[in-house]
Design a protein around this motif. Structure first.
Motif, PDB file in Angstrom:
ATOM      1  N   PHE A 209       3.555 -13.494  -7.309  1.00 35.30           N
ATOM      2  CA  PHE A 209       3.200 -12.853  -5.995  1.00 35.30           C
ATOM      3  C   PHE A 209       1.896 -11.566  -6.293  1.00 35.30           C
ATOM      4  N   ILE A 210       0.988 -11.648  -5.192  1.00 37.06           N
ATOM      5  CA  ILE A 210       0.044 -10.594  -5.285  1.00 37.06           C
ATOM      6  C   ILE A 210       0.423  -9.739  -4.029  1.00 37.06           C
ATOM      7  N   LEU A 211      -0.159  -8.562  -4.164  1.00 32.51           N
ATOM      8  CA  LEU A 211       0.211  -7.539  -3.151  1.00 32.51           C
ATOM      9  C   LEU A 211      -1.025  -7.353  -2.456  1.00 32.51           C
ATOM     10  N   ASN A 212      -1.079  -6.648  -1.086  1.00 34.51           N
ATOM     11  CA  ASN A 212      -2.084  -6.177  -0.190  1.00 34.51           C
ATOM     12  C   ASN A 212      -1.438  -5.395   0.616  1.00 34.51           C
ATOM     13  N   VAL A 213      -2.294  -4.306   1.064  1.00 33.30           N
ATOM     14  CA  VAL A 213      -2.124  -3.521   2.375  1.00 33.30           C
ATOM     15  C   VAL A 213      -2.682  -3.624   3.580  1.00 33.30           C
ATOM     16  N   GLU A 214      -1.979  -4.191   4.572  1.00 31.62           N
ATOM     17  CA  GLU A 214      -2.295  -4.643   5.864  1.00 31.62           C
ATOM     18  C   GLU A 214      -1.312  -4.205   7.011  1.00 31.62           C
ATOM     19  N   PRO A 215      -2.148  -4.417   8.237  1.00 34.33           N
ATOM     20  CA  PRO A 215      -1.238  -3.902   9.221  1.00 34.33           C
ATOM     21  C   PRO A 215      -0.003  -4.879   9.619  1.00 34.33           C
ATOM     22  N   ALA A 216       1.066  -4.400  10.372  1.00 34.70           N
ATOM     23  CA  ALA A 216       2.217  -5.288  10.564  1.00 34.70           C
ATOM     24  C   ALA A 216       1.945  -6.685  11.321  1.00 34.70           C
ATOM     25  N   VAL A 217       2.333  -7.683  11.072  1.00 36.47           N
ATOM     26  CA  VAL A 217       2.240  -8.861  11.733  1.00 36.47           C
ATOM     27  C   VAL A 217       2.220  -9.045  13.280  1.00 36.47           C
ATOM     28  N   GLU A 218       1.825  -9.695  14.146  1.00 36.27           N
ATOM     29  CA  GLU A 218       1.629  -9.672  15.404  1.00 36.27           C
ATOM     30  C   GLU A 218       3.242  -9.953  16.077  1.00 36.27           C
ATOM     31  N   ASN A 219       3.688  -9.188  16.993  1.00 36.29           N
ATOM     32  CA  ASN A 219       5.020  -9.263  17.518  1.00 36.29           C
ATOM     33  C   ASN A 219       6.185  -8.715  16.572  1.00 36.29           C
ATOM     34  N   ASP A 220       5.647  -8.013  15.477  1.00 35.90           N
ATOM     35  CA  ASP A 220       6.682  -7.463  14.672  1.00 35.90           C
ATOM     36  C   ASP A 220       7.519  -6.405  15.553  1.00 35.90           C
ATOM     37  N   SER A 221       8.794  -6.663  15.610  1.00 32.24           N
ATOM     38  CA  SER A 221       9.669  -5.643  16.301  1.00 32.24           C
ATOM     39  C   SER A 221      10.118  -4.442  15.679  1.00 32.24           C
ATOM     40  N   ILE A 222      10.004  -4.395  14.446  1.00 30.35           N
ATOM     41  CA  ILE A 222      10.449  -3.248  13.372  1.00 30.35           C
ATOM     42  C   ILE A 222       9.485  -2.315  13.106  1.00 30.35           C
ATOM     43  N   ARG A 223       8.124  -2.824  12.788  1.00 31.83           N
ATOM     44  CA  ARG A 223       7.033  -1.873  12.338  1.00 31.83           C
ATOM     45  C   ARG A 223       6.037  -1.835  13.383  1.00 31.83           C
ATOM     46  N   THR A 224       5.332  -0.748  13.268  1.00 35.09           N
ATOM     47  CA  THR A 224       4.154  -0.466  14.344  1.00 35.09           C
ATOM     48  C   THR A 224       3.024  -1.351  14.067  1.00 35.09           C
ATOM     49  N   THR A 225       2.490  -1.862  14.849  1.00 37.99           N
ATOM     50  CA  THR A 225       1.224  -2.845  14.616  1.00 37.99           C
ATOM     51  C   THR A 225      -0.073  -1.847  14.685  1.00 37.99           C
ATOM     52  N   ALA A 226       0.345  -0.478  14.560  1.00 39.56           N
ATOM     53  CA  ALA A 226      -0.921   0.364  14.750  1.00 39.56           C
ATOM     54  C   ALA A 226      -1.056   0.911  13.252  1.00 39.56           C
ATOM     55  N   TRP A 227      -0.510   0.472  12.242  1.00 37.25           N
ATOM     56  CA  TRP A 227      -0.607   0.749  11.094  1.00 37.25           C
ATOM     57  C   TRP A 227      -0.347  -0.169   9.917  1.00 37.25           C
ATOM     58  N   ASN A 228      -0.486   0.251   8.560  1.00 34.66           N
ATOM     59  CA  ASN A 228      -0.445  -0.807   7.465  1.00 34.66           C
ATOM     60  C   ASN A 228       0.829  -0.447   6.719  1.00 34.66           C
ATOM     61  N   TYR A 229       1.160  -1.724   5.983  1.00 35.41           N
ATOM     62  CA  TYR A 229       2.297  -1.889   5.230  1.00 35.41           C
ATOM     63  C   TYR A 229       1.815  -2.568   4.119  1.00 35.41           C
ATOM     64  N   LEU A 230       2.862  -2.567   3.043  1.00 36.08           N
ATOM     65  CA  LEU A 230       2.613  -3.149   1.749  1.00 36.08           C
ATOM     66  C   LEU A 230       3.266  -4.689   1.944  1.00 36.08           C
ATOM     67  N   HIS A 231       2.248  -5.707   1.749  1.00 35.51           N
ATOM     68  CA  HIS A 231       2.599  -7.099   2.017  1.00 35.51           C
ATOM     69  C   HIS A 231       2.664  -7.660   0.588  1.00 35.51           C
ATOM     70  N   ALA A 232       3.595  -8.740   0.510  1.00 31.44           N
ATOM     71  CA  ALA A 232       3.673  -9.591  -0.761  1.00 31.44           C
ATOM     72  C   ALA A 232       3.457 -10.931  -0.213  1.00 31.44           C
ATOM     73  N   PHE A 233       2.474 -11.534  -1.054  1.00 34.49           N
ATOM     74  CA  PHE A 233       2.023 -13.283  -0.779  1.00 34.49           C
ATOM     75  C   PHE A 233       2.297 -13.774  -1.992  1.00 34.49           C
ATOM     76  N   ASP A 234       2.648 -15.309  -1.886  1.00 35.60           N
ATOM     77  CA  ASP A 234       2.743 -16.246  -2.801  1.00 35.60           C
ATOM     78  C   ASP A 234       1.241 -16.414  -3.453  1.00 35.60           C
ATOM     79  N   LYS A 235       1.293 -16.377  -4.638  1.00 32.14           N
ATOM     80  CA  LYS A 235      -0.150 -16.154  -5.420  1.00 32.14           C
ATOM     81  C   LYS A 235      -0.614 -17.616  -5.411  1.00 32.14           C
ATOM     82  N   ASN A 236       0.172 -18.837  -5.363  1.00 34.96           N
ATOM     83  CA  ASN A 236      -0.015 -19.983  -5.446  1.00 34.96           C
ATOM     84  C   ASN A 236      -0.541 -20.707  -3.994  1.00 34.96           C
TER      85      ASN A 236
END
Length: 533
Positions: A209-236
């Motif tokens: 996987f690769i990492l990126n810093v992005e806002p929370a996904v839409e309708n996230d009930s745990i995180r604030t959509t006003a700020w950024n989190y560390l996201h992991a993505f399948d590199k393939n």
């Protein structure tokens, strides 16, 4: 069973050859097959440190051509580091445009923007363009902002594919031949208009996987959509795998590493200045190990109020299996145990040994136990651009031209003044400089005057890089200071070399260097250079 002498000799010889070819000390986060390569921003293991038996360039000059293998003009500025694999190197730039050439008499004030960036693949042997591709974004972003721009994240490669991130809201994967594998877009949160960044991320690849810093996904009930989190993505595939619950602060670059018990993890700063909505201020160590990926191993939170403590996680937040650093406005240094997340020590940094150059006598004078009094003082106590080596944390001065180090056990702090520039006859210049802020086409594309400041200015420089016993610091005007990491004293003898990346007054960079197969690769707003013999 005993081996015949000849067979034993051959076995030992092959073993020595294999050892001598190794370019990094392997650990659990080292990219597979990355010996003698530079697969992401921080090198083979993301630490900005490498050990190699290859000959390492320490002295060069773009101005004179000394130890420059090749250089290549870039059509537009960019801020990414340089990924290297075999005969290919990768970097990103902003899209060129047809703005007029800048002149002081014109009304051109700078401020070019674009949603997209361009990924370049170059031949590592001569700099020739192999291919280039557009990485789509979603919001307009300013070119060449001194605190990062859409091109800041370094491309990543594992020798089979290359990934590029556009901080304006895009990401893509290509084959080494330039064929698109997948792409995706996302919606950044602008810190200020046309600036959806602030050195919040540089590239990390780990296993699949690769990492990126992005806002929370839409309708996230745990995180604030006003700020950024560390996201992991399948590199393939580009599919999202997990998101941290802890947010990432403005201005902080999470850094990959290995814990004391040999587990992969990433350290990131939280909270911070400029109305960051996430709290508490502090550090979080995030697991990358098996089923605990994305979960916090610990959180550390300072006791002081945010206006005192909230600047501690600026820029690259280096750490190792023993400890991490936190700075209180540069006035004191805190050591956090990276196994437990507990505070180990706090040392005052305002009493220093000051090695200052006297331009009259043309000699260094050592002043012991100098008190650094306040923010506006003559020598300034702020830190900038740090990296740990052994028991020391090395860092550059902010606003004033000093290389500094702090001993995390004894608390001793040393300042060494360095020249800000070199003159045309090879001498040193000990006063503040500036640069034209122009790209190779003579265009002015940054609206922020700080881009046209001196080498020690308020901007986010690239991380220092450690190669064997050398620390490479790069200033904003392209002066590279090579420092002996094992120097007994931080005095004139600790300076191995002072090098340039381009013409005086016309060079600007906020990049880290890359090292592969005995060559150093570096870049400025105007060009990319290959350094070596």
């Amino acid at each position: 069973m005993k081996l015949p002498f000849r067979l034993l000799f051959c076995y030992l010889l092959i073993s020595l050859v294999l050892i001598s070819c190794s370019s990094t000390k392997k650990n659990v986060v080292t990219v597979t097959g990355s010996e003698n390569q530079w697969p992401m921003s921080g090198g083979p293991d993301g630490s900005w440190k490498i050990e190699t038996s290859l000959k390492v360039p320490t002295k060069w000059s773009v101005r004179t051509g000394e130890n420059i293998k090749w250089k290549k003009t870039l059509p537009e500025g960019g801020q990414s580091g340089i990924a290297v694999w075999g005969d290919k190197i990768f970097l990103t730039i902003n899209p060129p445009n047809d703005d007029p050439t800048y002149s002081e008499a014109s009304d051109v004030k700078g401020g070019a923007t674009n949603k997209d960036i361009v990924l370049f693949c170059l031949n590592s042997n001569n700099g020739d363009i192999v291919w280039n591709k557009t990485i789509k974004g979603t919001i307009e972003s300013e070119y060449n902002y001194g605190f990062s721009d859409a091109t800041t994240p370094t491309p990543m490669t594992d020798g089979k594919h290359v990934w590029a991130i556009n901080a304006s809201g895009g990401m893509a994967c290509f084959s080494m031949e330039g064929h698109l594998v997948w792409e995706r877009t996302w919606q950044p949160i602008p810190v200020t208009p046309n600036r959806p960044f602030n050195k919040q991320f540089d590239s990390i690849i780990f296993e699949d996987f690769i990492l990126n810093v992005e806002p929370a996904v839409e309708n996230d009930s745990i995180r604030t959509t006003a700020w950024n989190y560390l996201h992991a993505f399948d590199k393939n595939t580009g599919n999202r795998l997990w998101v941290t619950k802890a947010a990432v602060t403005n201005y902080n670059t999470p850094v990959l590493g290995e814990t004391k018990d040999g587990k992969p993890a990433i350290l990131m700063g939280r909270g911070g200045p400029h109305s960051v909505p996430e709290r508490p201020v502090g550090l979080s160590l995030i697991s990358l190990h098996d089923k605990t990926q994305g979960e916090a191993l610990w959180h550390w939170e300072p006791k002081e109020k945010n206006n005192v403590s909230g600047w501690g996680a600026l820029s690259t937040q280096h750490w190792n299996g023993e400890k991490a650093s936190w700075f209180y406005e540069g006035k004191s240094h805190l050591t956090i145990d990276t196994k437990t997340g507990k505070l180990v020590s706090q040392k005052d940094m305002r009493i220093v040994d000051l090695n200052k150059y006297d331009t009259i006598s043309k000699k260094y004078n050592l002043q012991k136990d100098v008190e650094i009094k306040d923010f506006g003082g003559a020598y300034h106590y702020h830190y900038h651009c740090n990296i740990p080596v052994g028991e020391y944390v090395y860092f550059m001065g902010l606003y004033k031209p000093f290389i500094k180090r702090h001993h995390t056990t004894t608390g001793k702090t040393e300042y060494l003044e360095v020249p800000e520039e070199m003159s045309e006859d090879g001498g040193y210049i000990w006063k503040k400089q500036s640069n034209d802020g122009l790209n190779s086409q003579g265009q002015l594309h940054s609206s922020d005057n700080r881009t046209r400041g001196g080498g020690f200015q308020k901007c986010f420089l690239g991380s220092p890089t450690v190669i064997n016993d050398y620390i490479y610091f790069t200033s904003a005007i392209g002066i590279v200071y090579v420092i002996d990491a094992n120097a007994e004293k931080l005095d004139e003898s600790a300076i191995i070399a002072i090098n340039d990346l381009g013409e005086r007054g016309k060079t600007w960079t906020v990049n880290s260097l890359s090292f592969a197969s005995g060559n150093i690769y570096h870049r400025t707003m105007k060009e990319i250079v290959c350094i070596g013999k």
